[in-house]
Design an enzyme around this catalytic site. Structure first.
Site, mmCIF file in Angstrom:
data_model
loop_
_atom_site.group_PDB
_atom_site.id
_atom_site.type_symbol
_atom_site.label_atom_id
_atom_site.label_comp_id
_atom_site.label_asym_id
_atom_site.label_seq_id
_atom_site.Cartn_x
_atom_site.Cartn_y
_atom_site.Cartn_z
ATOM 1 C CG ASP A 39 -1.938 1.113 1.160
ATOM 2 O OD1 ASP A 39 -2.948 0.923 0.476
ATOM 3 O OD2 ASP A 39 -1.697 2.164 1.803
ATOM 4 C CD GLU A 94 -4.377 4.078 -1.699
ATOM 5 O OE1 GLU A 94 -4.752 4.251 -0.535
ATOM 6 O OE2 GLU A 94 -5.115 4.306 -2.684
#
Length: 439
Positions: free
Chosen positions: A313, A357
């Site tokens: 992430d 993301e």
């Protein structure tokens, strides 16, 4: 050459026929020899029994007279003479005298046995001292010589076996010669003719080297093969005309089909790629990931290999979008996607954008320690890119938090593995981000 290979690799019909004939001859010899041996044994028994009766007739009167007159010398001479007869194995004379126990005189031939299978003859000896009177003076027992019976039986069996064997060999040879002359030669000729057939030689008919007067199965086979060749020649000629007529149409149609097929294949490939790729980064999408994860899980279980997952992430990416704009955020994600693709390009490794993301990396054949090294290498490479991030609370450049999970010995399913990796990622983010946590 082909005929030689066939002859070397297969048994000929003639050889098989000879073997079957010999087998039946052996069975016939066994049965016939057994029957004839039984008959010969009985015949020898009857012959020996007749000889014993003849010996009894020759010596009975003399022995009776010698007993009556108590002439021991004559009695012994007669018994010795009878014992020397070839058919006699044992002579036992019981002399009966009133008021006395019987006197037994026993003469045995060499090699005589008590359990002899030879015939036995029992006779009562009487004497007439004067006309009208008859006295019982003894008993005579004659037993045949068993060794003579066996010797005669062996001679009979030997002659029977030799005769039967000679007869069987002559029959087998005659059958082989007749079969080779009337069948095998023509079958080989037919096989040689068929092996030389080709589309250009179908008009060459089969001709057997035999008299035309024969009208049997071989003649029917010859006619059938020639008729089949004629039909095949006619069929091939028609097929050739049809192929020539269709050649021009086929060429043009093939070109059109090839063009349409190429266009359709390209369209299908583009559609398939769009369905399995993230439109922004070009990485595998969730659909591709779902198709691959089950396959890799089964392979890892079947081959007992490790399987690791990196859950990644981008730290503070919302702040990045707010600070630089969504277009810059998309460019940042594309840079990170290119980096992931370059680092994880081994066969079987799969880099997927789950959304936003968040990225997941599937590493088959990699254990937790090796996955940790891969994650550290990823963080170092990302730091070298030095993508500026002034709004980050962790560093002055873009960073990434990574959670690692390894396949357990018997996991419930892949979702359990993903959940443990996600928990590790959550812990990395909670502990300050830009770090790697192994669950």
């Amino acid at each position: 050459m082909k005929e030689g290979l066939i002859a070397a690799g297969q048994d000929s019909l003639g050889r098989r026929l000879v073997l079957v004939t010999l087998l039946f001859c052996v069975l016939f010899i066994l049965l016939s020899t057994s029957l004839r041996t039984y008959l010969a044994w009985n015949s020898n028994l009857n012959s020996m029994r007749s000889e014993l009766q003849l010996i009894d007739q020759v010596f009975r009167a003399t022995l009776s007279k010698a007993i009556w007159e108590m002439d021991r010398d004559t009695l012994q001479t007669q018994l010795d003479s009878a014992t020397r007869a070839e058919a006699v194995g044992l002579i036992e004379l019981r002399i009966l005298r009133e008021g006395r126990p019987p006197e037994v005189i026993r003469h045995e031939a060499p090699g005589f046995r008590e359990d002899s299978r030879a015939p036995e003859l029992q006779q009562v000896l009487t004497y007439s001292p004067y006309p009208g009177a008859e006295e019982r003076i003894g008993e005579l027992c004659l037993v045949g010589r068993e060794s003579r019976l066996w010797a005669e039986l062996i001679d009979d069996v030997t002659s029977i076996l030799l005769a039967q064997l000679l007869q069987s060999l002559m029959i087998a040879g005659l059958i082989t010669w007749l079969f080779n002359r009337s069948v095998t030669v023509h079958v080989r000729h037919i096989a040689r003719h068929l092996s030389q057939l080709s589309p250009t030689s179908l008009t060459k008919h089969l001709r057997l080297l035999r008299s035309p007067r024969h009208a049997d199965e071989l003649s029917m086979l010859e006619s059938g093969i020639n008729a089949l060749q004629d039909k095949l020649a006619t069929y091939l000629e028609r097929q050739n005309h049809a192929e020539q007529a269709l050649a021009a149409h086929r060429d043009s149609l093939a070109e059109q089909v090839e063009e349409r097929t190429a266009e359709l294949r390209a369209a299908n490939e583009r559609l398939h790629d769009l369905n399995r790729r993230d439109p922004l980064t070009g990485l595998a999408n969730r659909r591709h990931f779902d198709e691959t994860k089950a396959l890799e899980l089964r392979r890892a279980r079947r081959q007992s290999q490790p399987l690791s997952v990196l859950m990644c992430d981008v730290d503070h990416f919302k702040l990045y979008n707010d600070s630089y704009g969504h277009a810059a955020g998309d460019r940042c994600l594309c840079q990170i996607a290119d980096l992931l693709s370059s680092l994880f390009s081994r066969s079987g490794e799969l880099v997927t954008r789950l959304g936003g993301e968040e990225f997941v990396i599937l590493l088959p054949g990699v254990n937790a320690e090796q996955a940790l090294e891969c994650a550290q290498r990823l963080q170092a490479a990302l730091a070298e890119l030095h993508i500026a991030h002034r709004a980050s609370e962790t560093a002055q450049h873009v960073t990434m938090s990574i959670g690692i999970a390894q396949l357990e010995t018997e996991p419930d399913d892949f979702e359990t593995l993903m959940r443990r990796a996600d928990d590790a990622l959550y812990r990395a983010k909670r502990l300050g981000r830009n770090r790697i946590i192994y669950f």
